[in-house]
Structure formats: structure tokens, C-alpha cells
Enzyme design. Structure first.
Site, short mmCIF file in Angstrom:
data_model
loop_
_atom_site.label_atom_id
_atom_site.label_comp_id
_atom_site.label_asym_id
_atom_site.label_seq_id
_atom_site.Cartn_x
_atom_site.Cartn_y
_atom_site.Cartn_z
N CYS A 99 8.65 24.62 38.01
CA CYS A 99 9.60 25.63 37.49
C CYS A 99 11.01 25.42 38.04
CB CYS A 99 9.11 27.03 37.85
SG CYS A 99 7.50 27.40 37.13
N GLU B 188 1.12 10.13 17.41
CA GLU B 188 0.67 11.52 17.56
C GLU B 188 -0.85 11.59 17.65
OE1 GLU B 188 2.28 14.52 17.98
OE2 GLU B 188 3.88 13.13 18.46
S1 SF4 Z 1 8.38 27.22 31.05
FE1 SF4 Z 1 8.24 28.71 32.71
S2 SF4 Z 1 6.28 28.30 33.66
FE2 SF4 Z 1 6.80 26.51 32.44
S3 SF4 Z 1 7.81 25.12 33.90
FE3 SF4 Z 1 9.40 26.33 32.81
S4 SF4 Z 1 9.80 28.05 34.18
FE4 SF4 Z 1 7.84 27.17 34.80
#
Ligand code: SF4
Length: 371
Positions: free
Chosen positions: A214, A52
Site C-alpha cells: 500500500c 491473456e
Molecule cells: S488498492 Fe488499496 S489495498 Fe490495494 S495496494 Fe492500493 S492501497 Fe493497498
């Protein structure tokens, strides 16, 4: 929906969103997570702790080799506590942010002396060790012992801020408190270790600062930033002051056998505790030092500048080379050492200085270097 409003507005919404959030991450980690990293084997608090600390500010791919060397030399907290600081710093050389290594060593000594050599059981005692704050303590206890503690490192902040639409600079107290509350609410009672690894991995691999993936993210259907197209606005960027530029001179006093005079830097400040070329604010200061220490030494010649970027400023070093062939001993052996550039020893050196000395070693002693 007002695009500036938080995506999570009521308690029941929050509770449902949190349950889905943890489940989706745990399921994703089972399919796509990293399971073969060296600190995931033979997990205990010591091994997780070292990983860590190394992973703060440094990527997994860089850390692996350093981690394996470190664990080979210091397999447990007792060995680390008993080792001289120089041995620790020399294995850290190149990883940067040397305060991490100094704190690791100080914390190991405290565990040996105040906790009978055993990693503390209490969260508060872990969080109070040098270099370990609330988030790192939570990560160690969650990953090594499966205890339920929330974490909030940079990657986790980004995932939470985007997914739950948290506005504001995460460096500000109110925003930070909101993110801690979300982290606490999302951390499940079961499989806490898997969840903790999963949210850290998601932030490091898919929900990255630039170009988050995403379309491959397990949270894509519920993510506020994704649904509003605001991935690049969340979390709000920190307001950064302009980066200052610092210029210094460093003296490379070189003996006829090629050894160069090094000075141990003070514990506080950049490269604290590492061995380095003596530093001066001006070339005249370096020349005066030469006269004081070596008597009638030759003039120091400037070499190609060394540039190095720190988090908060840029450093430009002008090395000054001087041949000091008549001198055969350091004036203060506790603080100064002759470093054999052709056969380097076990001293911890900052990476740019180490590279500079390697170049120096390959040049003839009396040459005008790098010209
Ligand atoms: S948390 Fe939201 S912004 Fe981040 S990769 Fe996943 S879908 Fe995309």
C-alpha cells in the site's frame, strides 16, 4: 464511519472517486508499469488473446518463454487453426489448465471457418469464442484496439473490492454485479488500453492477495481497505469446501527398447486430450489390462507415488511398472502410442507424467526403479 459500510455512498462521490482512480492508475503506469513484455510489442488481437489466455492462472515470469515459443510456432490465427491439436498441446505442456489450449485451438478454427480468418470486430462475437468470456473479450479489445470495455479478472476484482470497500464474496451474483458496475464506471473513455494494463498490473504487482504494498500504491490516499486496515478482509474469501484426495494407479508398460505405452486421454476431464499412462482405479484393474493386452506379461511393480495438486483436489498416482518385451505394436494406434522415453517426440504430456518418464528413461530397463 461504520467500518462495514461501503466507502462509496453517493453518485457524486462515486463519479469523483472513479475519475481520480483512473487518472492515478494511468499516471502510475507511465512511471512504474511494465512496458517491455513480448505481447506488448506489435500488438494485435491475436497476440493479446494468446497472452491473456496464458496469463489466466499463470504468472508473467512463467508465461514469457511459453508465449515466445508459441508465437514462433503459431505466428497467426491461421497457422494455429491449421495445426493439429497435439502440436498445440505439446507447446502447452507444463503450463497446466489444458482446457485453455484446447479452447484456443477450437476458437482459432472457428475464426478461420466462420470469420474468414480475421479476429471478429464485434464484442459479442469475441466473447462467444471458446475460452473467452466477458472479461477476456474486454481485455483483448481494450488492449489491442483501444476500445472502451470494462474488465473483471481476479486481480481487478481484488483492487476494486479493496479500493471501493465492496463487501461480500465476489463469486456471488450480487457482489459480482456491483464489481462489474464499478469496473464499467471506472473505465475511462481515453487511454483505455493504458488504464486496462495499469489496473491488471497493479493487482498483479502491488495489490497482491497477501501483503499488498500500500505504501507504494498510487491509490493509497483514497483506498477504503487501506484507510480502515481491512486489506486482508477484502475481498471476502470464497468459502472453499475441503479438498478431496483422489488415488489412482497408472500402468507404465515398458518395452525392451525403453518405450512406454501411452494412452490419449478423453477430451473432457483432467489433462483432457493429452497423452498419459493408462489409468486405473485399482492395481488389479491394471494387472487385468496387462493380461488382456499383452498376454502373459510380468506382474506390475509399484513405484514411488506421484503427487499432483489440481485446483479442486489432490491427486496421488501409484505408477505400476511392467516389462512387456515381447510385444511390438499398440493394439489401437489411434488411441495408444509407444513413447520413446530416451528420445521424446512431439506428444503433449502432463508435466508430472513427463517428469516421471524422464526418470524412467534414466533407469536400466530391468531395474527395480526408484528403490
Ligand atoms: S488498492 Fe488499496 S489495498 Fe490495494 S495496494 Fe492500493 S492501497 Fe493497498
Amino acid at each position: 464511519m461504520n467500518r462495514r459500510r461501503s466507502a462509496v455512498s453517493t453518485e457524486s462521490d462515486t463519479s469523483k472517486a472513479n475519475t481520480h482512480f483512473a487518472r492515478a492508475l494511468i499516471e502510475w503506469h507511465g512511471r512504474c508499469g511494465r512496458h517491455d513484455l513480448p505481447w506488448q510489442r506489435d500488438r494485435n488481437c491475436y497476440r493479446v488473446w494468446v497472452s491473456e489466455i496464458m496469463l489466466q492462472q499463470t504468472q508473467v515470469s512463467t508465461v514469457i518463454a511459453y508465449y515466445e515459443r508459441f508465437l514462433q510456432r503459431f505466428p497467426d490465427v491461421q497457422t494455429l487453426a491449421d495445426a493439429p491439436l497435439d502440436a498445440v498441446l505439446s507447446l502447452w505442456a507444463g503450463l497446466g489448465y489444458y482446457a485453455r489450449a484446447r479452447n484456443l485451438h477450437r476458437a482459432a478454427i472457428r475464426i478461420r471457418d466462420e470469420h474468414a480468418g480475421r479476429f471478429p470486430r464485434e464484442f459479442a462475437a469475441v466473447a462467444a469464442l471458446p475460452g473467452i468470456g466477458r472479461s477476456t473479450a474486454g481485455a483483448i479489445l481494450a488492449l489491442a484496439r483501444g476500445e472502451r470495455w470494462p474488465i473483471l479478472d481476479g486481480n481487478v476484482r481484488r483492487v476494486l473490492a479493496r479500493h471501493f470497500g465492496v463487501e461480500g464474496d465476489p463469486g456471488q451474483r450480487d457482489t459480482l454485479a456491483r464489481l462489474w458496475a464499478l469496473s464499467e464506471a471506472c473505465t475511462p473513455a481515453q487511454q483505455t488500453d493504458v488504464y486496462t494494463q495499469a489496473i491488471m498490473d497493479l493487482g498483479a504487482t502491488l495489490c497482491t492477495r497477501r501483503n499488498p504494498a500500500c505504501e507504494r500504491c498510487p491509490l493509497t490516499l483514497t483506498c477504503h481497505a487501506r484507510s480502515t486496515g481491512r486489506q486482508h478482509e477484502l475481498p471476502a474469501p470464497k468459502r472453499r469446501p475441503e479438498r478431496p484426495l483422489r488415488r489412482v494407479f497408472m500402468l507404465a508398460a515398458r518395452r525392451a527398447d525403453g518405450a512406454v505405452l501411452l494412452e490419449r486421454r478423453p477430451e473432457r476431464g483432467i489433462w483432457g486430450g493429452l497423452w498419459c499412462l493408462p489409468e486405473f482405479e485399482s492395481a488389479a484393474g491394471a494387472q487385468a489390462y496387462l493380461g488382456r493386452v499383452f498376454g502373459a506379461a510380468e506382474s506390475a511393480h509399484p513405484l514411488e507415488a506421484i503427487e499432483h495438486a489440481f485446483t479442486h483436489f489432490d491427486l496421488v498416482i501409484t505408477p505400476l511398472l511392467a516389462h512387456c518385451s515381447d510385444y511390438d505394436g499398440p493394439p489401437d494406434p489411434a488411441r495408444l502410442a509407444w513413447y520413446p522415453t530416451g528420445a521424446p517426440g512431439a506428444l503433449g504430456l502432463p508435466a508430472p507424467i513427463q517428469r516421471f518418464l524422464q526418470r524412467l528413461a534414466s533407469a536400466p530397463v530391468q531395474s527395480q526403479l526408484f528403490e
